[in-house]
Design an enzyme around this catalytic site. Structure first.
Site, PDB file in Angstrom:
ATOM      1  N   SER A 123      36.761 -32.127   0.001  1.00 13.71           N
ATOM      2  CA  SER A 123      36.114 -31.983  -1.291  1.00 13.71           C
ATOM      3  C   SER A 123      36.178 -33.294  -2.077  1.00 13.71           C
ATOM      4  CB  SER A 123      36.728 -30.820  -2.067  1.00 13.71           C
ATOM      5  OG  SER A 123      35.992 -30.534  -3.225  1.00 13.71           O
ATOM      6  N   ASP A 173      30.347 -34.555  -5.807  1.00 12.51           N
ATOM      7  CA  ASP A 173      31.493 -35.006  -5.029  1.00 12.51           C
ATOM      8  C   ASP A 173      31.096 -35.128  -3.556  1.00 12.51           C
ATOM      9  OD1 ASP A 173      31.268 -32.292  -4.557  1.00 12.51           O
ATOM     10  OD2 ASP A 173      33.417 -31.927  -4.538  1.00 12.51           O
ATOM     11  N   ASP A 211      31.366 -33.494  -0.778  1.00  9.53           N
ATOM     12  CA  ASP A 211      30.734 -32.386  -0.049  1.00  9.53           C
ATOM     13  C   ASP A 211      29.724 -31.630  -0.904  1.00  9.53           C
ATOM     14  OD1 ASP A 211      32.818 -31.305  -1.616  1.00  9.53           O
ATOM     15  OD2 ASP A 211      32.943 -29.535  -0.347  1.00  9.53           O
TER      16      ASP A 211
END
Length: 572
Positions: A143, A302, A304
């Site tokens: 993430s 971000d 992902d």
């Protein structure tokens, strides 16, 4: 097994990866060796996440193989091998390798696999689990964590993160798996030739985008006026760029400018200190780009692409929106549109976490929209959608959390920054056509419902002893008793570990949410403090929320509350 024994297993393994051998050779400090070998990386509902490197307490191909084999065992127990698993990955170090190892291990157990041919966002993985009618999904990502991290997230057949029950079963399976060095599999191409692994490509992007079009509330307006809204976007070197550009182009928001320095996937995130859209520094290059031409909106995702950060340029000055504010703006716009269509808002529900601002709940309740509070983690919001679908009672309106995660249309069952970006752009366009901007609209909401100020503080604990200290700190607070913090009078304390709400120091009510190591203090003026250890990292999080009639008074109250609580913590 003692950590020294596990270390010797790795050190003497003749087939150990050369890079792992070199890392071991460089390590001599016993404390560092213990930290890497004292235990396996923890696995929970958020999957597994940790620093890259050698050892069982690190992310590497061997710990990936162990978890993949554990997942295979669970799938076989459920007789779901033919339903299969969808696997995708982001741009981080090792992501493609880890995804391929996961596919190989699963296929070695005769489990069908759908594997992405290139990096893709987490929300698309969630969608693809549902699209392929798969039993599970795996996303290789950490993430918004720094570059030295990676992770292994598991999704259920509904496209949401796995439930507590599934996580507990996987943890039980993994406890009996201590042989990560002996797990092998044939080449990826051999499983492709056998038909066990299917490689998918851009054709699935179009299926996702077909569904995304329904997120737009007024498609005619967006197609007619969408080019008037100027948006700067940075994917922060991550997986969101390709799909975000396609999404904006398809729905008619054609005036999208990409920050080229951050458009190329880069596992080192070389232009930012942190690839986190919650971090203001991450917007530096995007704001420089926005100075080149008139721009109304600056957005960032971000690595992902499941979290969205937003900056509004007002008279040339950047106004950074919080996750709570973005969620409220999306909610407000959805209500406006549905009211204009004379829809019955009582047919809808809003899902939010217990650490998310109460402002959204206050707005929703004003319009008869049901509010469902959940524990922190988008999997719980996804569960609420599934519950409503089974019961056929209420329709999902929106779900969001303060940590920059939002979901509008449930064809995805996790937070989706691409959905949020296109709907927020539509909201910004709506404001523009009325001669205002998102900040003006936010102020009008505050003027009606009061000013809300929230803040998150994070304490980081490192190593084995750090995790223990984190737990001890929360235990001390759990055992502490107080009726007020300076001028803040306590109304109730909610302890989610024992599922109890204590009112006025005496009356006990049962909480209906699942057990979790979380404490929340709610005061008589509506202010609150919530404390919880992170589920995936050695971090202790403290959430503060206050509200007042003016922004200045709300800011002063927040400072006051934080100071009072800090003094209490020092006394423990």
């Amino acid at each position: 097994m003692k950590w020294q024994e596990k270390y010797q297993e790795w050190r003497t393994e003749p087939q150990l990866d050369l890079d792992m051998k070199e890392q071991l050779r460089m390590l001599s400090d016993p404390a560092m060796l213990e930290d890497r070998f004292y235990d396996y990386l923890s696995f929970g509902t958020g999957g597994m996440r940790g620093e890259l490197g050698v050892g069982i307490n690190r992310m590497n191909s061997y710990t990936i193989r162990r978890v993949a084999l554990g997942l295979a065992t669970y799938i076989q127990e459920e007789n779901a091998s033919q339903q299969g698993v969808v696997i995708a990955f982001d741009n981080r170090h090792g992501s493609k390798e880890f995804a391929e190892w996961t596919a190989r291990v699963l296929a070695s157990q005769e489990i069908r696999v759908y594997l992405s041919d290139q990096l893709r966002p987490t929300p698309e993985l969630s969608f693809l689990v549902r699209y392929y009618k798969a039993f599970a999904g795996v996303m290789i990502t950490a993430s918004h964590n720094p570059k030295q991290y990676n992770g292994f997230k598991v999704y259920g057949s509904d496209g949401g993160q796995i439930t507590l029950a599934t996580a507990e079963r996987l943890m039980a399976i993994l406890k009996s798996s201590q042989n990560e060095l002996t797990i092998e599999a044939d080449s990826l191409i051999s499983y492709v030739d056998k038909g066990l692994v299917h490689i998918f490509g851009e054709e699935v992007d179009d299926r996702y985008l077909d569904e995304l079009e329904n997120v737009i509330q007024d498609q005619k307006k967006v197609r007619q006026f969408g080019s008037k809204l100027s948006v700067v976007y940075t994917p922060l070197h991550g997986a969101g760029n390709h799909l975000m550009q396609k999404a904006f182009q398809r729905i008619g928001l054609t005036n999208l400018h990409i920050v080229e320095e951050q458009a190329v996937p880069d596992p080192d995130f070389s232009t930012v200190t942190s690839p986190n859209p919650e971090d203001r520094e991450a917007f530096r290059l995007a704001l420089n780009e926005a100075e080149k031409f008139p721009t109304q909106l600056v957005i960032a995702t971000d690595p992902d692409a499941d979290r969205l950060g937003v900056v509004v340029l007002k008279e040339g000055q950047p106004i950074f929106l919080t996750g709570n504010q973005i969620g409220v703006l999306l909610l407000d716009y959805l209500i406006r549109v549905k009211q204009s269509k004379s829809e019955n808002l009582e047919n809808y529900f809003l899902a939010k976490t217990i650490v998310t601002s109460d402002l959204g709940a206050k707005i929703a309740e004003d319009y008869g929209i049901e509010v469902r509070n959940t524990l922190t983690g988008f999997k719980f919001i996804g569960e609420q959608i599934q519950i409503s679908e089974k019961l056929g009672d209420k329709e999902f309106l929106i779900g969001y959390e303060e940590s920059y995660g939002y979901l509008i249309s449930p064809f995805v069952r996790d937070k989706d920054a691409i959905q949020a970006a296109v709907l927020l752009a539509e909201t910004a366009l709506d404001c523009y056509l009325y001669g205002e901007d998102l900040v003006d609209r936010l102020i009008s909401i505050y003027d009606r419902y009061g000013y809300y100020e929230e803040q998150l503080e994070t304490q980081v604990f490192s190593g084995r002893e750090g995790i223990l200290r984190m737990k001890q700190q929360l235990d001390r607070l759990r055992n502490a008793s107080f009726s007020n913090l300076d001028t803040f009078e306590l109304a109730c304390r909610e302890d989610y570990l024992v599922s109890e709400r204590i009112v006025a120091g005496q009356k006990v009510e049962k909480l209906t949410l699942p057990s979790s190591n979380v404490l929340k203090y709610i005061f008589t003026d509506g202010s609150w403090i919530c404390l919880r250890p992170s589920g995936t990292e050695p971090k202790f999080k403290i959430y503060y929320s206050v509200n007042e009639k003016s922004q200045e008074r709300a800011k002063c109250k927040l400072i006051h509350l934080k100071k009072a609580f800090t003094e209490l913590m020092k006394e423990l």
